[in-house]
Design a protein around this motif. Structure first.
Motif, PDB file in Angstrom:
ATOM      1  N   MET A  42       0.846  -1.191   0.000  1.00 59.03           N
ATOM      2  CA  MET A  42       0.000   0.000   0.000  1.00 59.03           C
ATOM      3  C   MET A  42       0.880   1.238   0.000  1.00 59.03           C
ATOM      4  O   MET A  42       1.844   1.332   0.749  1.00 59.03           O
ATOM      5  N   ASP A  43       0.513   2.203  -0.818  1.00 63.47           N
ATOM      6  CA  ASP A  43       1.267   3.444  -0.918  1.00 63.47           C
ATOM      7  C   ASP A  43       0.907   4.339   0.256  1.00 63.47           C
ATOM      8  O   ASP A  43      -0.265   4.660   0.484  1.00 63.47           O
ATOM      9  N   THR A  44       1.887   4.718   1.057  1.00 59.61           N
ATOM     10  CA  THR A  44       1.624   5.566   2.222  1.00 59.61           C
ATOM     11  C   THR A  44       2.484   6.810   2.166  1.00 59.61           C
ATOM     12  O   THR A  44       3.558   6.815   1.557  1.00 59.61           O
ATOM     13  N   THR A  45       2.003   7.852   2.807  1.00 59.17           N
ATOM     14  CA  THR A  45       2.742   9.102   2.910  1.00 59.17           C
ATOM     15  C   THR A  45       3.040   9.362   4.376  1.00 59.17           C
ATOM     16  O   THR A  45       2.135   9.367   5.216  1.00 59.17           O
ATOM     17  N   ARG A  46       4.306   9.562   4.701  1.00 67.11           N
ATOM     18  CA  ARG A  46       4.718   9.736   6.091  1.00 67.11           C
ATOM     19  C   ARG A  46       4.083  10.993   6.678  1.00 67.11           C
ATOM     20  O   ARG A  46       3.990  12.037   6.027  1.00 67.11           O
ATOM     21  N   ASN A  47       3.658  10.897   7.928  1.00 59.05           N
ATOM     22  CA  ASN A  47       2.996  12.024   8.604  1.00 59.05           C
ATOM     23  C   ASN A  47       4.066  12.912   9.238  1.00 59.05           C
ATOM     24  O   ASN A  47       4.416  12.759  10.417  1.00 59.05           O
ATOM     25  N   THR A  48       4.575  13.849   8.466  1.00 59.71           N
ATOM     26  CA  THR A  48       5.641  14.729   8.963  1.00 59.71           C
ATOM     27  C   THR A  48       5.115  15.770   9.955  1.00 59.71           C
ATOM     28  O   THR A  48       5.867  16.231  10.822  1.00 59.71           O
ATOM     29  N   ALA A  49       3.838  16.127   9.837  1.00 62.17           N
ATOM     30  CA  ALA A  49       3.286  17.120  10.773  1.00 62.17           C
ATOM     31  C   ALA A  49       3.228  16.559  12.184  1.00 62.17           C
ATOM     32  O   ALA A  49       3.580  17.245  13.157  1.00 62.17           O
ATOM     33  N   LEU A  50       2.793  15.314  12.320  1.00 61.57           N
ATOM     34  CA  LEU A  50       2.759  14.692  13.635  1.00 61.57           C
ATOM     35  C   LEU A  50       4.162  14.534  14.191  1.00 61.57           C
ATOM     36  O   LEU A  50       4.419  14.801  15.375  1.00 61.57           O
ATOM     37  N   GLU A  51       5.088  14.119  13.354  1.00 65.42           N
ATOM     38  CA  GLU A  51       6.479  13.968  13.801  1.00 65.42           C
ATOM     39  C   GLU A  51       7.044  15.296  14.294  1.00 65.42           C
ATOM     40  O   GLU A  51       7.742  15.353  15.312  1.00 65.42           O
ATOM     41  N   ALA A  52       6.726  16.369  13.563  1.00 64.04           N
ATOM     42  CA  ALA A  52       7.242  17.689  13.949  1.00 64.04           C
ATOM     43  C   ALA A  52       6.683  18.102  15.306  1.00 64.04           C
ATOM     44  O   ALA A  52       7.412  18.638  16.166  1.00 64.04           O
ATOM     45  N   TRP A  53       5.384  17.846  15.536  1.00 62.79           N
ATOM     46  CA  TRP A  53       4.797  18.205  16.834  1.00 62.79           C
ATOM     47  C   TRP A  53       5.435  17.388  17.950  1.00 62.79           C
ATOM     48  O   TRP A  53       5.745  17.935  19.026  1.00 62.79           O
ATOM     49  N   MET A  54       5.655  16.096  17.728  1.00 68.30           N
ATOM     50  CA  MET A  54       6.262  15.260  18.762  1.00 68.30           C
ATOM     51  C   MET A  54       7.680  15.723  19.075  1.00 68.30           C
ATOM     52  O   MET A  54       8.075  15.787  20.249  1.00 68.30           O
ATOM     53  N   ASN A  55       8.443  16.059  18.050  1.00 75.13           N
ATOM     54  CA  ASN A  55       9.814  16.526  18.281  1.00 75.13           C
ATOM     55  C   ASN A  55       9.832  17.833  19.057  1.00 75.13           C
ATOM     56  O   ASN A  55      10.646  18.034  19.975  1.00 75.13           O
ATOM     57  N   GLU A  56       8.903  18.731  18.695  1.00 72.18           N
ATOM     58  CA  GLU A  56       8.851  20.037  19.353  1.00 72.18           C
ATOM     59  C   GLU A  56       8.500  19.907  20.832  1.00 72.18           C
ATOM     60  O   GLU A  56       9.007  20.649  21.677  1.00 72.18           O
ATOM     61  N   HIS A  57       7.649  18.934  21.164  1.00 74.70           N
ATOM     62  CA  HIS A  57       7.189  18.786  22.536  1.00 74.70           C
ATOM     63  C   HIS A  57       7.877  17.653  23.286  1.00 74.70           C
ATOM     64  O   HIS A  57       7.479  17.295  24.393  1.00 74.70           O
ATOM     65  N   GLY A  58       8.922  17.099  22.702  1.00 78.47           N
ATOM     66  CA  GLY A  58       9.736  16.102  23.395  1.00 78.47           C
ATOM     67  C   GLY A  58       9.055  14.778  23.647  1.00 78.47           C
ATOM     68  O   GLY A  58       9.335  14.104  24.645  1.00 78.47           O
TER      69      GLY A  58
ATOM     70  N   ARG B 106       2.717   7.766  12.404  1.00 79.93           N
ATOM     71  CA  ARG B 106       3.849   8.526  11.856  1.00 79.93           C
ATOM     72  C   ARG B 106       4.225   8.027  10.461  1.00 79.93           C
ATOM     73  O   ARG B 106       4.580   8.821   9.581  1.00 79.93           O
ATOM     74  N   SER B 107       4.157   6.715  10.283  1.00 81.92           N
ATOM     75  CA  SER B 107       4.558   6.152   8.991  1.00 81.92           C
ATOM     76  C   SER B 107       3.502   6.372   7.914  1.00 81.92           C
ATOM     77  O   SER B 107       3.787   6.227   6.721  1.00 81.92           O
ATOM     78  N   GLY B 108       2.260   6.715   8.348  1.00 83.20           N
ATOM     79  CA  GLY B 108       1.177   6.886   7.388  1.00 83.20           C
ATOM     80  C   GLY B 108       0.374   5.621   7.157  1.00 83.20           C
ATOM     81  O   GLY B 108      -0.560   5.626   6.346  1.00 83.20           O
TER      82      GLY B 108
ATOM     83  N   ILE C  86      -6.441  17.218  11.299  1.00 78.20           N
ATOM     84  CA  ILE C  86      -5.894  17.634   9.999  1.00 78.20           C
ATOM     85  C   ILE C  86      -4.632  18.453  10.178  1.00 78.20           C
ATOM     86  O   ILE C  86      -3.659  18.290   9.439  1.00 78.20           O
ATOM     87  N   ALA C  87      -4.627  19.341  11.195  1.00 81.09           N
ATOM     88  CA  ALA C  87      -3.411  20.120  11.458  1.00 81.09           C
ATOM     89  C   ALA C  87      -2.250  19.223  11.881  1.00 81.09           C
ATOM     90  O   ALA C  87      -1.079  19.581  11.703  1.00 81.09           O
ATOM     91  N   LEU C  88      -2.570  18.043  12.422  1.00 81.48           N
ATOM     92  CA  LEU C  88      -1.538  17.076  12.810  1.00 81.48           C
ATOM     93  C   LEU C  88      -1.122  16.175  11.649  1.00 81.48           C
ATOM     94  O   LEU C  88      -0.345  15.245  11.844  1.00 81.48           O
ATOM     95  N   GLY C  89      -1.655  16.426  10.468  1.00 80.26           N
ATOM     96  CA  GLY C  89      -1.237  15.674   9.290  1.00 80.26           C
ATOM     97  C   GLY C  89      -2.080  14.472   8.940  1.00 80.26           C
ATOM     98  O   GLY C  89      -1.747  13.740   7.997  1.00 80.26           O
ATOM     99  N   PHE C  90      -3.155  14.231   9.679  1.00 84.35           N
ATOM    100  CA  PHE C  90      -4.034  13.112   9.350  1.00 84.35           C
ATOM    101  C   PHE C  90      -4.949  13.505   8.181  1.00 84.35           C
ATOM    102  O   PHE C  90      -5.303  14.681   8.024  1.00 84.35           O
ATOM    103  N   VAL C  91      -5.327  12.520   7.385  1.00 85.57           N
ATOM    104  CA  VAL C  91      -6.095  12.777   6.166  1.00 85.57           C
ATOM    105  C   VAL C  91      -7.417  12.014   6.218  1.00 85.57           C
ATOM    106  O   VAL C  91      -7.421  10.777   6.335  1.00 85.57           O
ATOM    107  N   PRO C  92      -8.566  12.727   6.179  1.00 89.49           N
ATOM    108  CA  PRO C  92      -9.865  12.029   6.191  1.00 89.49           C
ATOM    109  C   PRO C  92      -9.978  11.057   5.028  1.00 89.49           C
ATOM    110  O   PRO C  92      -9.414  11.285   3.951  1.00 89.49           O
ATOM    111  N   ARG C  93     -10.692   9.986   5.257  1.00 87.44           N
ATOM    112  CA  ARG C  93     -10.874   8.995   4.196  1.00 87.44           C
ATOM    113  C   ARG C  93     -11.557   9.641   2.992  1.00 87.44           C
ATOM    114  O   ARG C  93     -12.492  10.430   3.126  1.00 87.44           O
ATOM    115  N   GLY C  94     -11.088   9.271   1.816  1.00 84.75           N
ATOM    116  CA  GLY C  94     -11.668   9.821   0.595  1.00 84.75           C
ATOM    117  C   GLY C  94     -10.953  11.058   0.094  1.00 84.75           C
ATOM    118  O   GLY C  94     -11.261  11.573  -0.979  1.00 84.75           O
ATOM    119  N   ARG C  95      -9.986  11.566   0.878  1.00 79.11           N
ATOM    120  CA  ARG C  95      -9.216  12.726   0.434  1.00 79.11           C
ATOM    121  C   ARG C  95      -7.782  12.297   0.165  1.00 79.11           C
ATOM    122  O   ARG C  95      -7.291  11.319   0.707  1.00 79.11           O
TER     123      ARG C  95
END
Length: 428
Positions: free
Chosen positions: A1-17, A50-52, A74-83
């Motif tokens: 399955m083709d997945t896109t890594r969730n970089t927004a979630l990773e960025a939030w986790m890194n920022e908040h330790g 994180r991996s998508g 959505i701001a955390l990088g998650f994508v609703p189904r169908g989008r």
């Protein structure tokens, strides 16, 4: 399955330790606040996000994520189904703005404080040590209330400390856990201001503090403080002579999942309902309610961690005090006298306000049974400071004097009581 890594979630986790495991633990706690059941997230769950591999978690998980992070899914990088994923997320309502609307003027005042804060404040890190400092001051407010009760100074001090907790929210950066605890602290202080106003018969002020406390408690997600506020709301309406509203408010407290987790909370909820039954003239099941409250208290783990406000007052003496109130309201005077004596024997030394209230109620119960001399002696044992400075005690003793003069007009006992109360008004 083709997945896109969730970089927004990773960025939030890194920022908040946050590691995958620590975020999972935070989410488990948030889900328990929401549903009453602990979450089952683990590090692998977060790594799948994180991996998508999981691009759109279920509804409860999305809500927990929002509570922990303060951001929409959505701001955390998650994508609703169908989008399809997009590098540019659509504009989202700021969750803190939405919560500000819920909190009304409280959060608006906190935002104003942030605007006035010096530019370097944002670099400060707010931590649990700051929360601990506020919690220690909350314990001082509780102790002062039990010594004096109903004082405007207690109410004012509590609201000032609530403002301090809210200002601290905007004085630097903090984790979601710290922010939730700060909201809980502010709600706790407002609930103490509310109680001081109730105790002082300042019901308009009490209702205002109640609304502020309720909004902050929602922001905190703290079940214990929600229980305290709604339980106090029931007491407020009981003293205002609104038993239907009192029962409804107390039912909100009793239906919180913390009452199923800890029998001591359940016991207090039942005991306060018993007192409301007295005002409502509901004679059904009064003895059963006392037995249920007693049973729940007996089942409570004595070593469990509980908030300071609960441990400072709710015990066997308070259970008898609430039973005393209920029986006195219903005209069951021998039972009221029994519970008054049991309450006074069990009261801890620091409960001065409670002792004066129970003593005043005992005098009423004795007078109603025709023992004017014993009743007057009991009423005279209330300390002058409580009799003149505590609104509830003053009101009860004024009503006692009126009942004594009506019961035994012109008697030596009534004369002695008149002389006793005159001494309260004489400057020393």
């Amino acid at each position: 399955m083709d997945t896109t890594r969730n970089t927004a979630l990773e960025a939030w986790m890194n920022e908040h330790g946050h590691s995958s495991n620590s975020l999972a633990r935070a989410l488990n706690s948030a889900l328990e606040h929401l549903t009453g059941k602990p979450g089952r997230f683990d590090g692998r769950t977060v790594r799948d996000w994180r991996s998508g591999r999981v691009s759109w978690p279920n509804t409860a998980t999305r809500r927990a994520l929002e509570d922990v992070t303060g951001l929409s899914p959505i701001a955390l990088g998650f994508v609703p189904r169908g989008r399809t994923p997009s590098t540019t997320a659509p504009p989202q309502e700021d969750p803190m703005k939405r919560r500000t609307i819920v909190a009304g003027g409280i959060a608006a005042a906190a935002a104003a404080a942030a605007a006035a804060a010096p530019a370097h404040a944002a670099s400060r890190r707010i931590g649990m040590s700051d929360v601990g400092r506020l919690q220690r001051r909350f314990a001082d407010v509780i102790a002062s209330d039990h010594r004096h009760g109903g004082q405007v100074t207690t109410e004012q001090r509590a609201t000032a400390l609530a403002d301090e907790a809210l200002n601290l929210q905007n004085s630097g950066t903090a984790t979601q856990r710290v922010r939730s605890n700060l909201y809980a602290c502010a709600a706790s202080f407002y609930s103490s201001a509310m109680w001081a106003a109730i105790d002082g018969r300042r019901y308009t002020e009490a209702a205002r503090h109640m609304r502020e406390a309720q909004a902050l408690a929602e922001l905190s997600g703290d079940q214990a403080i929600k229980f305290r506020i709604w339980s106090h709301a029931g007491t407020l309406y009981r003293h205002m002579g609104r038993p239907a509203d009192a029962l409804a408010a107390n039912d909100v407290a009793r239906n919180l999942h913390i009452t199923r987790r800890d029998p001591l909370f359940a016991s207090l909820g039942i005991a306060r309902q018993m007192a409301i039954q007295g005002v409502a003239r509901d004679r059904s099941g009064l003895r059963r309610a006392f037995d249920q409250a007693q049973d729940a208290m007996d089942r409570a783990d004595p070593d469990a961690y509980r908030p300071v406000w609960l441990m400072a007052f709710y015990d066997q003496a308070e259970l008898h005090s609430l039973a005393l109130s209920a029986h006195l309201s219903l005209g069951y005077y021998p039972a009221a006298e029994y519970h008054a004596h049991r309450c006074l024997v069990a009261l801890r030394p620091h409960m001065r306000r409670s002792r004066s209230i129970a003593t005043s109620r005992l005098a009423h119960a004795q007078l109603a049974q025709g023992d004017a001399e014993a009743a007057a002696a009991t009423a005279m044992s209330v300390p002058p400071s409580a009799a003149t400075q505590h609104a509830r005690v003053s009101r009860m003793l004024q009503e006692f004097g009126a009942a004594l003069r009506a019961t035994a007009p012109g008697s030596s006992t009534a004369h002695a009581w008149t002389e006793h109360t005159a001494a309260w008004r004489t400057p020393s």
